[in-house]
Design a protein around this motif. Sequence first.
Motif, PDB file in Angstrom:
ATOM      1  N   ARG A  81      33.686  66.578   9.284  1.00 42.68           N
ATOM      2  CA  ARG A  81      34.263  67.603   8.917  1.00 42.68           C
ATOM      3  C   ARG A  81      33.475  68.689   8.209  1.00 42.68           C
ATOM      4  NH1 ARG A  81      40.087  66.347   8.991  1.00 42.68           N
ATOM      5  NH2 ARG A  81      40.440  64.059   8.985  1.00 42.68           N
ATOM      6  N   ALA A  82      33.922  69.848   8.429  1.00 43.73           N
ATOM      7  CA  ALA A  82      32.886  70.668   7.710  1.00 43.73           C
ATOM      8  C   ALA A  82      33.781  72.276   6.980  1.00 43.73           C
ATOM      9  CB  ALA A  82      31.824  71.120   8.737  1.00 43.73           C
ATOM     10  N   ILE A  83      33.333  72.724   6.109  1.00 40.80           N
ATOM     11  CA  ILE A  83      34.174  74.011   5.422  1.00 40.80           C
ATOM     12  C   ILE A  83      32.642  74.860   4.998  1.00 40.80           C
ATOM     13  CG2 ILE A  83      36.104  73.029   4.700  1.00 40.80           C
ATOM     14  CD1 ILE A  83      34.605  72.694   1.804  1.00 40.80           C
ATOM     15  N   GLU A  84      33.080  76.135   4.989  1.00 43.17           N
ATOM     16  CA  GLU A  84      32.186  77.366   4.747  1.00 43.17           C
ATOM     17  C   GLU A  84      32.660  78.090   3.741  1.00 43.17           C
ATOM     18  OE1 GLU A  84      31.000  81.474   7.015  1.00 43.17           O
ATOM     19  OE2 GLU A  84      30.775  79.386   8.109  1.00 43.17           O
ATOM     20  N   ARG A  85      31.632  78.252   2.664  1.00 40.00           N
ATOM     21  CA  ARG A  85      32.086  79.359   1.488  1.00 40.00           C
ATOM     22  C   ARG A  85      32.009  80.502   2.127  1.00 40.00           C
ATOM     23  NH1 ARG A  85      32.487  79.275  -3.708  1.00 40.00           N
ATOM     24  NH2 ARG A  85      31.769  77.498  -4.247  1.00 40.00           N
ATOM     25  N   VAL A  86      33.264  81.391   1.578  1.00 37.52           N
ATOM     26  CA  VAL A  86      33.572  82.712   2.023  1.00 37.52           C
ATOM     27  C   VAL A  86      33.832  83.628   0.733  1.00 37.52           C
ATOM     28  CG1 VAL A  86      34.831  82.254   4.101  1.00 37.52           C
ATOM     29  CG2 VAL A  86      36.084  82.128   2.083  1.00 37.52           C
ATOM     30  N   ALA A  87      33.793  83.173  -0.323  1.00 36.99           N
ATOM     31  CA  ALA A  87      33.785  83.846  -1.624  1.00 36.99           C
ATOM     32  C   ALA A  87      33.050  83.205  -2.702  1.00 36.99           C
ATOM     33  CB  ALA A  87      35.131  84.014  -2.059  1.00 36.99           C
ATOM     34  N   ALA A  88      32.583  83.963  -3.610  1.00 39.52           N
ATOM     35  CA  ALA A  88      31.651  83.406  -4.591  1.00 39.52           C
ATOM     36  C   ALA A  88      32.572  82.504  -5.690  1.00 39.52           C
ATOM     37  CB  ALA A  88      31.012  84.616  -5.549  1.00 39.52           C
TER      38      ALA A  88
ATOM     39  N   LEU B  38      29.442  73.120   4.156  1.00 41.58           N
ATOM     40  CA  LEU B  38      29.287  71.672   3.566  1.00 41.58           C
ATOM     41  C   LEU B  38      29.763  71.013   4.659  1.00 41.58           C
ATOM     42  CD1 LEU B  38      28.944  69.374   1.195  1.00 41.58           C
ATOM     43  CD2 LEU B  38      31.385  70.150   0.739  1.00 41.58           C
ATOM     44  N   VAL B  39      29.050  69.957   5.064  1.00 42.66           N
ATOM     45  CA  VAL B  39      29.466  69.002   6.153  1.00 42.66           C
ATOM     46  C   VAL B  39      29.410  67.498   5.996  1.00 42.66           C
ATOM     47  CG1 VAL B  39      28.711  68.220   8.454  1.00 42.66           C
ATOM     48  CG2 VAL B  39      28.257  70.614   8.027  1.00 42.66           C
ATOM     49  N   ALA B  40      30.440  66.845   6.252  1.00 38.14           N
ATOM     50  CA  ALA B  40      30.435  65.476   5.563  1.00 38.14           C
ATOM     51  C   ALA B  40      30.870  64.478   6.861  1.00 38.14           C
ATOM     52  CB  ALA B  40      31.306  65.189   4.710  1.00 38.14           C
TER      53      ALA B  40
ATOM     54  N   ALA C  34      41.754  71.277  -0.134  1.00 38.48           N
ATOM     55  CA  ALA C  34      41.900  71.802  -1.441  1.00 38.48           C
ATOM     56  C   ALA C  34      40.970  73.084  -1.825  1.00 38.48           C
ATOM     57  CB  ALA C  34      41.727  70.733  -2.501  1.00 38.48           C
ATOM     58  N   ALA C  35      39.888  72.778  -1.082  1.00 41.08           N
ATOM     59  CA  ALA C  35      38.635  73.661  -1.237  1.00 41.08           C
ATOM     60  C   ALA C  35      38.875  74.950  -0.365  1.00 41.08           C
ATOM     61  CB  ALA C  35      37.263  73.445  -0.935  1.00 41.08           C
ATOM     62  N   SER C  36      39.810  74.895   0.524  1.00 44.74           N
ATOM     63  CA  SER C  36      40.137  75.714   1.671  1.00 44.74           C
ATOM     64  C   SER C  36      41.512  76.580   1.270  1.00 44.74           C
ATOM     65  CB  SER C  36      40.320  75.269   3.179  1.00 44.74           C
ATOM     66  OG  SER C  36      39.033  74.822   3.548  1.00 44.74           O
TER      67      SER C  36
ATOM     68  N   ALA D 134      41.149  81.472  -1.562  1.00 46.25           N
ATOM     69  CA  ALA D 134      40.483  80.373  -1.188  1.00 46.25           C
ATOM     70  C   ALA D 134      39.063  80.576  -1.075  1.00 46.25           C
ATOM     71  CB  ALA D 134      40.942  79.611   0.034  1.00 46.25           C
ATOM     72  N   ALA D 135      38.048  79.784  -1.687  1.00 48.54           N
ATOM     73  CA  ALA D 135      36.730  79.897  -1.681  1.00 48.54           C
ATOM     74  C   ALA D 135      35.879  79.449  -0.439  1.00 48.54           C
ATOM     75  CB  ALA D 135      36.075  79.209  -3.096  1.00 48.54           C
ATOM     76  N   PHE D 136      36.754  78.728   0.246  1.00 49.36           N
ATOM     77  CA  PHE D 136      36.099  78.059   1.563  1.00 49.36           C
ATOM     78  C   PHE D 136      37.103  78.274   2.745  1.00 49.36           C
ATOM     79  CE2 PHE D 136      33.835  76.002  -1.682  1.00 49.36           C
ATOM     80  CZ  PHE D 136      32.550  75.821  -1.227  1.00 49.36           C
ATOM     81  N   LYS D 137      36.415  78.235   3.887  1.00 47.06           N
ATOM     82  CA  LYS D 137      37.511  78.235   5.107  1.00 47.06           C
ATOM     83  C   LYS D 137      36.989  77.168   6.054  1.00 47.06           C
ATOM     84  CE  LYS D 137      34.655  81.261   8.006  1.00 47.06           C
ATOM     85  NZ  LYS D 137      34.347  82.280   8.918  1.00 47.06           N
ATOM     86  N   PRO D 138      37.892  76.365   6.737  1.00 51.55           N
ATOM     87  CA  PRO D 138      37.354  75.438   7.458  1.00 51.55           C
ATOM     88  C   PRO D 138      36.472  75.736   8.833  1.00 51.55           C
ATOM     89  CG  PRO D 138      39.927  75.451   7.360  1.00 51.55           C
ATOM     90  CD  PRO D 138      39.438  76.839   6.746  1.00 51.55           C
TER      91      PRO D 138
END
Length: 295
Positions: free
Chosen positions: A288-295, A218-220, A237-239, A259-263
């Motif tokens: 800024r961007a985060i990546e999903r690491v878990a379902a 997710l990139v914003a 929060a997502a991370s 955490a479902a995401f990582k920075p």
Amino acid sequence: MLAPRDGGIYLDGTFGGGGYSAALLEAAHCTIWAIDRDPAAIVRGAALAARYPDRLHLIEGRFGDLLDLLKAAGVAALDGAVFDFGVSSYQIDDPARGFSFRGDGPLDMRMGAAGETAAQIVNTRSEAELADILYQFGEERASRRIAAAIVARRATQAFETTADLAALIRTVVRPDKSGIHPATRSFQALRIEVNQELAEIERGLAQAASLLAPGGRLVAVSFHSLEDRMVKRFMQAASGRTAGPSRHDPSSILPTALAAFKPVTKGVITPGEAEVAANPRARSARLRAIERVAA
């Protein structure tokens, strides 16, 4: 940041002029679902969609409704999503849209085709409501004085054009050393109120994140502090990082379990001198961007 791959499915949540979508389509043999609430953007994107048949799909609507929009299109998961928040160059450069005081036009500011215009807000909201809008969304320190001046003037003549409102604000707020036009913050505030932009960002980020598959990013890109603050807090929060009571306390930001995401970005990425020289409107961009690491 999105690292597009062949066969991937990506969301361009703010299609605008199609620059992001075009770059993604060139970078990989992927599929793009592009959303924009502006009917003109959808029409403008038809030529690009024709160049990439069955790969670029345009949807008219708000990105805050993307879950429903994509569900209706049969899209259940994404490999990446990108947002470029705020007004587009196409909108701000067209005086008829009423976003800017640089060219006189109707006091409109709607990104879409429906809803309340800036003129309706300026001519009908109470003095207290106007002051709150200018202060909260424009961070305008002279909000109360501007609101009082607006209410006093509209008692004899309603506001209809951008130049008219800008001229009134200029009588209340004098130019300062920054060189920024005195009406800049007020116009930003009205635009945000007209389009409910902050609420849309909150909904859009959460909904896009919920559709990302593991490894999806997710990139914003934000353009002012209110937007960037929302993006930063959401991604923290997502991370699994939550703010504590004091910024001086080393434990004030701590990762939490599962955490479902990582920075992806360390802090915020800003444009360099060369990019700003080539594209002056990029000067205030914050990525800024985060990546999903878990379902």
